[in-house]
Design a protein around this motif. Structure first.
Motif, PDB file in Angstrom:
ATOM      1  N   ALA A   5      22.405   9.119 -51.580  1.00  0.00           N
ATOM      2  CA  ALA A   5      21.373   9.790 -50.792  1.00  0.00           C
ATOM      3  C   ALA A   5      21.250   9.142 -49.413  1.00  0.00           C
ATOM      4  O   ALA A   5      21.774   8.057 -49.167  1.00  0.00           O
ATOM      5  CB  ALA A   5      20.035   9.715 -51.526  1.00  0.00           C
ATOM      6  N   VAL A   6      20.535   9.792 -48.531  1.00  0.00           N
ATOM      7  CA  VAL A   6      20.322   9.294 -47.174  1.00  0.00           C
ATOM      8  C   VAL A   6      19.674   7.915 -47.185  1.00  0.00           C
ATOM      9  O   VAL A   6      20.006   7.054 -46.381  1.00  0.00           O
ATOM     10  CB  VAL A   6      19.443  10.289 -46.367  1.00  0.00           C
ATOM     11  N   ASP A   7      18.772   7.677 -48.153  1.00  0.00           N
ATOM     12  CA  ASP A   7      18.086   6.388 -48.224  1.00  0.00           C
ATOM     13  C   ASP A   7      18.887   5.325 -48.973  1.00  0.00           C
ATOM     14  O   ASP A   7      18.409   4.223 -49.183  1.00  0.00           O
ATOM     15  CB  ASP A   7      16.706   6.544 -48.850  1.00  0.00           C
ATOM     16  N   GLY A   8      20.118   5.656 -49.402  1.00  0.00           N
ATOM     17  CA  GLY A   8      20.976   4.679 -50.049  1.00  0.00           C
ATOM     18  C   GLY A   8      20.923   4.671 -51.557  1.00  0.00           C
ATOM     19  O   GLY A   8      21.712   4.001 -52.208  1.00  0.00           O
ATOM     20  N   ASP A  23      16.937   9.985 -59.630  1.00  0.00           N
ATOM     21  CA  ASP A  23      17.246   8.956 -58.642  1.00  0.00           C
ATOM     22  C   ASP A  23      17.636   7.689 -59.395  1.00  0.00           C
ATOM     23  O   ASP A  23      16.877   7.228 -60.250  1.00  0.00           O
ATOM     24  CB  ASP A  23      16.030   8.634 -57.757  1.00  0.00           C
ATOM     25  N   LEU A  24      18.802   7.134 -59.093  1.00  0.00           N
ATOM     26  CA  LEU A  24      19.252   5.891 -59.722  1.00  0.00           C
ATOM     27  C   LEU A  24      19.146   4.775 -58.694  1.00  0.00           C
ATOM     28  O   LEU A  24      19.620   4.918 -57.568  1.00  0.00           O
ATOM     29  CB  LEU A  24      20.700   6.032 -60.202  1.00  0.00           C
ATOM     30  N   GLN A  25      18.528   3.658 -59.082  1.00  0.00           N
ATOM     31  CA  GLN A  25      18.320   2.546 -58.162  1.00  0.00           C
ATOM     32  C   GLN A  25      18.748   1.241 -58.797  1.00  0.00           C
ATOM     33  O   GLN A  25      18.700   1.094 -60.020  1.00  0.00           O
ATOM     34  CB  GLN A  25      16.856   2.451 -57.767  1.00  0.00           C
ATOM     35  N   ASP A  26      19.138   0.289 -57.951  1.00  0.00           N
ATOM     36  CA  ASP A  26      19.514  -1.034 -58.440  1.00  0.00           C
ATOM     37  C   ASP A  26      19.121  -2.093 -57.421  1.00  0.00           C
ATOM     38  O   ASP A  26      19.886  -2.388 -56.500  1.00  0.00           O
ATOM     39  CB  ASP A  26      21.019  -1.107 -58.713  1.00  0.00           C
ATOM     40  N   ASP A  27      17.916  -2.642 -57.556  1.00  0.00           N
ATOM     41  CA  ASP A  27      17.448  -3.776 -56.751  1.00  0.00           C
ATOM     42  C   ASP A  27      17.806  -3.701 -55.271  1.00  0.00           C
ATOM     43  O   ASP A  27      18.385  -4.630 -54.711  1.00  0.00           O
ATOM     44  CB  ASP A  27      17.976  -5.088 -57.331  1.00  0.00           C
ATOM     45  N   ALA A  29      20.033  -1.985 -53.697  1.00  0.00           N
ATOM     46  CA  ALA A  29      21.419  -1.696 -53.308  1.00  0.00           C
ATOM     47  C   ALA A  29      21.470  -0.392 -52.513  1.00  0.00           C
ATOM     48  O   ALA A  29      20.728   0.546 -52.786  1.00  0.00           O
ATOM     49  CB  ALA A  29      22.306  -1.590 -54.542  1.00  0.00           C
ATOM     50  N   VAL A  30      22.351  -0.357 -51.524  1.00  0.00           N
ATOM     51  CA  VAL A  30      22.587   0.853 -50.732  1.00  0.00           C
ATOM     52  C   VAL A  30      23.970   1.367 -51.107  1.00  0.00           C
ATOM     53  O   VAL A  30      24.971   0.656 -50.960  1.00  0.00           O
ATOM     54  CB  VAL A  30      22.508   0.546 -49.224  1.00  0.00           C
ATOM     55  N   PHE A  31      24.018   2.601 -51.611  1.00  0.00           N
ATOM     56  CA  PHE A  31      25.265   3.165 -52.124  1.00  0.00           C
ATOM     57  C   PHE A  31      25.950   4.050 -51.093  1.00  0.00           C
ATOM     58  O   PHE A  31      25.295   4.779 -50.349  1.00  0.00           O
ATOM     59  CB  PHE A  31      24.993   3.954 -53.400  1.00  0.00           C
ATOM     60  N   THR A  32      27.275   3.994 -51.074  1.00  0.00           N
ATOM     61  CA  THR A  32      28.071   4.787 -50.138  1.00  0.00           C
ATOM     62  C   THR A  32      28.969   5.793 -50.842  1.00  0.00           C
ATOM     63  O   THR A  32      29.523   6.676 -50.202  1.00  0.00           O
ATOM     64  CB  THR A  32      28.958   3.882 -49.271  1.00  0.00           C
ATOM     65  N   GLU A  33      29.126   5.632 -52.154  1.00  0.00           N
ATOM     66  CA  GLU A  33      30.018   6.502 -52.919  1.00  0.00           C
ATOM     67  C   GLU A  33      29.484   6.605 -54.336  1.00  0.00           C
ATOM     68  O   GLU A  33      28.878   5.655 -54.845  1.00  0.00           O
ATOM     69  CB  GLU A  33      31.420   5.888 -52.935  1.00  0.00           C
ATOM     70  N   ALA A  34      29.705   7.749 -54.992  1.00  0.00           N
ATOM     71  CA  ALA A  34      29.233   7.937 -56.360  1.00  0.00           C
ATOM     72  C   ALA A  34      30.210   8.818 -57.117  1.00  0.00           C
ATOM     73  O   ALA A  34      30.882   9.665 -56.526  1.00  0.00           O
ATOM     74  CB  ALA A  34      27.856   8.594 -56.356  1.00  0.00           C
ATOM     75  N   GLU A  35      30.266   8.597 -58.453  1.00  0.00           N
ATOM     76  CA  GLU A  35      31.144   9.415 -59.285  1.00  0.00           C
ATOM     77  C   GLU A  35      30.678   9.398 -60.727  1.00  0.00           C
ATOM     78  O   GLU A  35      30.301   8.344 -61.246  1.00  0.00           O
ATOM     79  CB  GLU A  35      32.576   8.879 -59.219  1.00  0.00           C
ATOM     80  N   PHE A  36      30.711  10.567 -61.376  1.00  0.00           N
ATOM     81  CA  PHE A  36      30.477  10.667 -62.810  1.00  0.00           C
ATOM     82  C   PHE A  36      31.728  10.245 -63.556  1.00  0.00           C
ATOM     83  O   PHE A  36      32.847  10.489 -63.096  1.00  0.00           O
ATOM     84  CB  PHE A  36      30.185  12.119 -63.219  1.00  0.00           C
ATOM     85  N   VAL A  43      27.626   6.931 -64.490  1.00  0.00           N
ATOM     86  CA  VAL A  43      27.801   7.167 -63.056  1.00  0.00           C
ATOM     87  C   VAL A  43      28.096   5.816 -62.427  1.00  0.00           C
ATOM     88  O   VAL A  43      27.474   4.814 -62.772  1.00  0.00           O
ATOM     89  CB  VAL A  43      26.527   7.771 -62.412  1.00  0.00           C
ATOM     90  N   LEU A  44      29.058   5.781 -61.527  1.00  0.00           N
ATOM     91  CA  LEU A  44      29.287   4.548 -60.772  1.00  0.00           C
ATOM     92  C   LEU A  44      28.907   4.773 -59.324  1.00  0.00           C
ATOM     93  O   LEU A  44      28.963   5.891 -58.816  1.00  0.00           O
ATOM     94  CB  LEU A  44      30.724   4.041 -60.898  1.00  0.00           C
ATOM     95  N   GLY A  45      28.493   3.694 -58.692  1.00  0.00           N
ATOM     96  CA  GLY A  45      28.177   3.726 -57.273  1.00  0.00           C
ATOM     97  C   GLY A  45      28.778   2.520 -56.588  1.00  0.00           C
ATOM     98  O   GLY A  45      28.730   1.408 -57.122  1.00  0.00           O
ATOM     99  N   VAL A  46      29.380   2.741 -55.422  1.00  0.00           N
ATOM    100  CA  VAL A  46      29.915   1.652 -54.606  1.00  0.00           C
ATOM    101  C   VAL A  46      28.864   1.318 -53.560  1.00  0.00           C
ATOM    102  O   VAL A  46      28.333   2.212 -52.898  1.00  0.00           O
ATOM    103  CB  VAL A  46      31.239   2.057 -53.928  1.00  0.00           C
ATOM    104  N   THR A  47      28.539   0.025 -53.422  1.00  0.00           N
ATOM    105  CA  THR A  47      27.492  -0.394 -52.489  1.00  0.00           C
ATOM    106  C   THR A  47      28.070  -0.823 -51.148  1.00  0.00           C
ATOM    107  O   THR A  47      29.262  -1.096 -51.029  1.00  0.00           O
ATOM    108  CB  THR A  47      26.684  -1.581 -53.057  1.00  0.00           C
TER     109      THR A  47
END
Length: 108
Positions: A5-8, A23-27, A29-36, A43-47
């Protein structure tokens, strides 16, 4: 679909109407990529820090983290040794990451 998302945050968005479902959040972290994962359970997210966070979709909580390789004494900097891309294997058991090199990791 899973998207940064825009807010990371990571968001799971309905492909039917574009509505944000989760909305998935992790302390902070700002995410730039996501994939199921292919089985739809993860779901994985690259920070921006070059890490990968794996979330369980059913609990909406992180279940694993792949830390980008840091130089001696600290976090990756200037794009050095950080994860740039990450993909699940066809059976959802492995994550392949790439940055300076390509690595294979077990999900949990």
């Amino acid at each position: 679909m899973a998207v940064p998302a825009v807010d990371g945050q990571l968001q799971i968005v309905s492909t039917r109407d574009g509505r944000v479902v989760v909305d998935l959040q992790d302390d902070g972290a700002v995410f730039t990529e996501a994939e199921f994962s292919p089985d739809g359970t993860l779901v994985l997210g690259v920070t921006t820090e070059g890490d990968v966070v794996v979330f369980d979709v059913s609990t909406e909580r992180p279940i694993g983290r792949i830390v980008g390789k840091a130089p001696a004494g600290g976090r990756p900097s200037n794009g050095h040794d950080v994860v740039r891309r990450a993909r699940f294997s066809f059976d959802s058991r492995l994550v392949v990451t790439s940055g300076r090199g390509v690595f294979v990791h077990e999900v949990v």
